[in-house]
Write an enzyme that holds these catalytic residues in place. Structure first.
Site, PDB file in Angstrom:
ATOM      1  N   LEU A 172       0.826  -1.215   0.000  1.00  0.00           N
ATOM      2  CA  LEU A 172       0.000   0.000   0.000  1.00  0.00           C
ATOM      3  C   LEU A 172       0.854   1.257   0.000  1.00  0.00           C
ATOM      4  O   LEU A 172       0.417   2.318  -0.425  1.00  0.00           O
ATOM      5  CB  LEU A 172      -0.926   0.013   1.221  1.00  0.00           C
ATOM      6  CG  LEU A 172      -2.030  -1.047   1.236  1.00  0.00           C
ATOM      7  CD1 LEU A 172      -2.734  -1.062   2.578  1.00  0.00           C
ATOM      8  CD2 LEU A 172      -3.033  -0.770   0.109  1.00  0.00           C
ATOM      9  N   GLY A 173       2.048   1.137   0.501  1.00  0.00           N
ATOM     10  CA  GLY A 173       2.911   2.312   0.524  1.00  0.00           C
ATOM     11  C   GLY A 173       4.026   2.140   1.541  1.00  0.00           C
ATOM     12  O   GLY A 173       4.068   1.169   2.295  1.00  0.00           O
ATOM     13  N   LYS A 195       1.050  -2.555   9.093  1.00  0.00           N
ATOM     14  CA  LYS A 195       2.194  -1.656   9.035  1.00  0.00           C
ATOM     15  C   LYS A 195       3.365  -2.319   9.743  1.00  0.00           C
ATOM     16  O   LYS A 195       3.222  -2.793  10.865  1.00  0.00           O
ATOM     17  CB  LYS A 195       1.825  -0.352   9.738  1.00  0.00           C
ATOM     18  CG  LYS A 195       2.910   0.664   9.719  1.00  0.00           C
ATOM     19  CD  LYS A 195       2.370   1.969  10.211  1.00  0.00           C
ATOM     20  CE  LYS A 195       3.073   3.115   9.574  1.00  0.00           C
ATOM     21  NZ  LYS A 195       2.351   4.343   9.604  1.00  0.00           N
ATOM     22  N   ASP A 288       1.319  15.162  13.603  1.00  0.00           N
ATOM     23  CA  ASP A 288       1.823  14.875  12.263  1.00  0.00           C
ATOM     24  C   ASP A 288       0.695  14.868  11.243  1.00  0.00           C
ATOM     25  O   ASP A 288       0.573  13.949  10.436  1.00  0.00           O
ATOM     26  CB  ASP A 288       2.573  13.540  12.252  1.00  0.00           C
ATOM     27  CG  ASP A 288       3.504  13.452  11.047  1.00  0.00           C
ATOM     28  OD1 ASP A 288       3.818  14.491  10.446  1.00  0.00           O
ATOM     29  OD2 ASP A 288       3.903  12.325  10.703  1.00  0.00           O
TER      30      ASP A 288
HETATM   31  N1  ATP Z   1      -4.755   1.905   7.077  1.00  0.00           N
HETATM   32  C1  ATP Z   1      -4.335   2.113   5.831  1.00  0.00           C
HETATM   33  N2  ATP Z   1      -5.129   1.790   4.787  1.00  0.00           N
HETATM   34  C2  ATP Z   1      -4.708   2.007   3.516  1.00  0.00           C
HETATM   35  N3  ATP Z   1      -3.515   2.544   3.187  1.00  0.00           N
HETATM   36  C3  ATP Z   1      -2.688   2.882   4.194  1.00  0.00           C
HETATM   37  C4  ATP Z   1      -3.045   2.691   5.557  1.00  0.00           C
HETATM   38  N4  ATP Z   1      -2.025   3.136   6.326  1.00  0.00           N
HETATM   39  C5  ATP Z   1      -1.097   3.580   5.489  1.00  0.00           C
HETATM   40  N5  ATP Z   1      -1.471   3.433   4.209  1.00  0.00           N
HETATM   41  C6  ATP Z   1      -0.690   3.792   3.009  1.00  0.00           C
HETATM   42  O1  ATP Z   1       0.654   3.472   3.248  1.00  0.00           O
HETATM   43  C7  ATP Z   1       1.467   4.621   3.010  1.00  0.00           C
HETATM   44  C8  ATP Z   1       2.678   4.569   3.916  1.00  0.00           C
HETATM   45  O2  ATP Z   1       2.282   4.838   5.234  1.00  0.00           O
HETATM   46  P1  ATP Z   1       3.338   5.181   6.345  1.00  0.00           P
HETATM   47  O3  ATP Z   1       2.562   5.525   7.559  1.00  0.00           O
HETATM   48  O4  ATP Z   1       4.324   4.082   6.460  1.00  0.00           O
HETATM   49  O5  ATP Z   1       4.144   6.453   5.798  1.00  0.00           O
HETATM   50  P2  ATP Z   1       3.721   7.938   5.371  1.00  0.00           P
HETATM   51  O6  ATP Z   1       2.753   8.495   6.355  1.00  0.00           O
HETATM   52  O7  ATP Z   1       3.287   7.921   3.932  1.00  0.00           O
HETATM   53  O8  ATP Z   1       5.074   8.728   5.436  1.00  0.00           O
HETATM   54  P3  ATP Z   1       5.891   9.180   6.712  1.00  0.00           P
HETATM   55  O9  ATP Z   1       6.555   7.969   7.241  1.00  0.00           O
HETATM   56  O10 ATP Z   1       6.806  10.196   6.181  1.00  0.00           O
HETATM   57  O11 ATP Z   1       4.890   9.750   7.681  1.00  0.00           O
HETATM   58  C9  ATP Z   1       0.555   5.809   3.252  1.00  0.00           C
HETATM   59  O12 ATP Z   1       0.997   6.940   2.549  1.00  0.00           O
HETATM   60  C10 ATP Z   1      -0.774   5.293   2.754  1.00  0.00           C
HETATM   61  O13 ATP Z   1      -0.892   5.534   1.379  1.00  0.00           O
END
Ligand code: ATP
Length: 496
Positions: A172-173, A195, A288
């Site tokens: 997802l990311g 995550k 954040d």
């Molecule tokens: N619960 C979720 N459902 C769907 N997609 C999600 C969910 N949580 C995170 N994501 C996706 O995963 C990506 C990565 O999330 P992550 O929290 O690891 O980092 P971020 O917020 O993008 O960056 P940073 O670490 O700089 O805050 C997010 O940008 C989002 O697109």
């Protein structure tokens, strides 16, 4: 997003604030505050690092959960023997929520010191002060520990969410702190987001992190991404979250272009409700707020995640990146205490970003992606400048913008370093909701202005903002939000 569920609040705040203050007239870092009153934070309140200066990581892990609010898991996956379909997933997800809720209730009914009263956790600090008097006995402590340890167990004593029950479906990311994948929970028959955060910590600290994360169990709001559980996976800490099947707002605008302004208004409303819930109920400041920490689903819901609840986690993220949030308020950059109004600033920046489809800070208004062609004509390279300050060729620029919209630090031929940007935020007028190509409703422009007063005393509070015309007079319904989410090309692609 980072794991602000873990983590995000003050990512790197200290390390960034210091250089700035040394090179400008800004003040030096002040002790972190745990509330809007600006009083110094306790060692653990809101997961705030004991010494913010020593923290390498941004605050803000995400995660939250709203046990009582039904949200549908993403459709399209077979459930355990059940006919695949929306209802099957709803019931599975609801069943899990209910199960967790029941466990919470039984835990709470047997003791006022329920499992959230964890040592060193933000809520623990809060509740301990009211319920734990000097005479707490060892027996009581043991009882407390026992209840804590049963918190995430089912009637068979098994964890409600275990990593071995999760099979990976797709990425997802990824953020600075970890990676997020869509997973299928074989045991529960529903999809979730998992995550994984690489944690550089010894076993005892790892356990502490898992304990601190339990606070998210207590979050129950339709504006907070639901939390299902956490676990250790090798060198990672894993967190199971509600899957938001339309994704984060940064992904949405990068793939679909600027978000319609009426929808942006609903984003503002949802984020404000989420912030108020966290602060009023749990005394947590998010720290954040940014588009990647605001998520949408095809139910027409918008929720926030990645608020910092675990100081240990923030401190232990293995990633060496010393990040800072480019959404940080001027007072925070200057080292003033964090307050809920700092989150309001970050919201204002995020709203402009969504409405324009680009990060609002840039040294050129021409950085608007809609205006790339004009830029190409106007660009006049200066051979006397170092190569890295020259504007790249248009194709490369477009590619870079597509890649990094939202944290765009460049434009107009120069690259703004992160320190330049922070100086800019502190010293220059706040950005406004304006575009050469669009006219936004005056209520929206005023709303954003009210979020972006550089003086936090002038900046409106979440309550005031919720009472503003833009929010109150919005005619956008949840059904409209649902239709918008379903129309997104990223969501459509997924459903094909
Ligand atoms: N619960 C979720 N459902 C769907 N997609 C999600 C969910 N949580 C995170 N994501 C996706 O995963 C990506 C990565 O999330 P992550 O929290 O690891 O980092 P971020 O917020 O993008 O960056 P940073 O670490 O700089 O805050 C997010 O940008 C989002 O697109």
């Amino acid at each position: 997003m980072s794991d602000n569920p873990l983590l995000q609040p003050s990512r790197g705040t200290p390390s960034l604030a210091k250089p700035i203050s040394s090179s400008s007239t800004t003040t030096s870092l002040a002790p972190a505050s745990n509330g809007s009153n600006g009083s110094p934070a306790s060692s653990s309140a809101f997961g705030t690092p004991k010494s913010s200066i020593s923290r390498k990581k941004p605050l803000g892990l995400d995660i939250s959960k709203s046990i009582l609010k039904p949200t549908r898991a993403a459709p399209g996956l077979p459930s355990n023997g059940a006919t695949p379909g929306k209802d099957a997933y709803i019931s599975e997800a609801d069943r899990l929520r209910e199960e967790i809720a029941n466990l919470q209730l039984s835990s709470k009914s047997t003791s006022s010191n329920h499992s959230l009263s964890l040592p060193d956790s933000p809520v623990a600090a809060h509740s301990d002060s009211s319920t734990n008097t000097a005479g707490s006995s060892t027996t009581k402590k043991k009882d407390k520990e026992k209840k804590k340890s049963s918190k995430h167990k089912d009637q068979h004593g098994e964890d409600l969410v275990k990593d071995e029950d999760l099979s990976i479906l797709e990425d997802l990311g990824a953020g600075n702190g970890g990676t997020v994948t869509k997973v299928w929970n074989k045991k529960r028959g529903c999809v979730m987001a998992r995550k994984l955060i690489l944690v550089d910590a010894k076993p005892s600290v790892r356990k502490q992190i898992l304990r601190e994360l339990q606070i998210m169990n207590d979050c129950s709001s339709p504006y907070i991404v639901e939390y299902y559980g956490c676990f250790s996976v090798d060198v990672h800490v894993g967190i199971a979250l509600e899957l938001m099947d339309a994704g984060s707002l940064d992904h949405i605008y990068r793939h679909n272009g600027p978000v319609p302004i009426d929808i942006v208004g609903k984003v503002a409303e949802a984020v404000l409700h989420g912030l108020l819930y966290l602060y009023d109920v749990h005394r947590i400041i998010h720290r954040d707020i940014k588009p990647s920490n605001i998520l949408a689903n095809t139910q027409g819901q918008i929720k926030i995640c990645d608020f910092g609840v675990s100081g240990e986690l923030i401190n232990s993220i293995a990633n060496t990146f010393v990040g800072t949030s480019t959404y940080m308020s001027p007072e925070r950059i200057q080292g003033a205490p964090y307050t809920i109004k700092s989150d309001v600033w970050s919201l204002g920046i995020s709203l402009i970003e969504l409405a324009l489809g680009r990060f609002p800070f840039s040294d050129s208004p021409e950085a608007d992606p809609e205006e790339d062609d004009e830029e190409e004509e106007e660009y006049d390279p200066d051979p006397t400048l170092p190569l890295n300050t020259q504007r790249p060729k248009l194709d490369a620029l477009k590619h870079e913008r597509r890649k990094s919209k939202g944290v765009s630090l460049g434009g107009g031929g120069h690259t703004m370093s992160i320190l330049d940007l922070l100086q800019h935020i502190v010293n220059e007028p706040a950005p406004r909701l304006v575009s050469k190509r669009k006219t936004f409703p005056s209520e929206a422009v005023t709303f954003v202005e009210n979020c972006l007063y550089k003086d936090p005393a002038e900046r409106k509070s979440p309550q005031e903002l919720l009472a503003s015309d833009w929010i109150v007079k919005s005619k956008v319904t949840q059904e409209d939000l649902r239709a918008w989410a379903l129309s997104l090309s990223s969501v459509n692609k997924e459903n094909k």
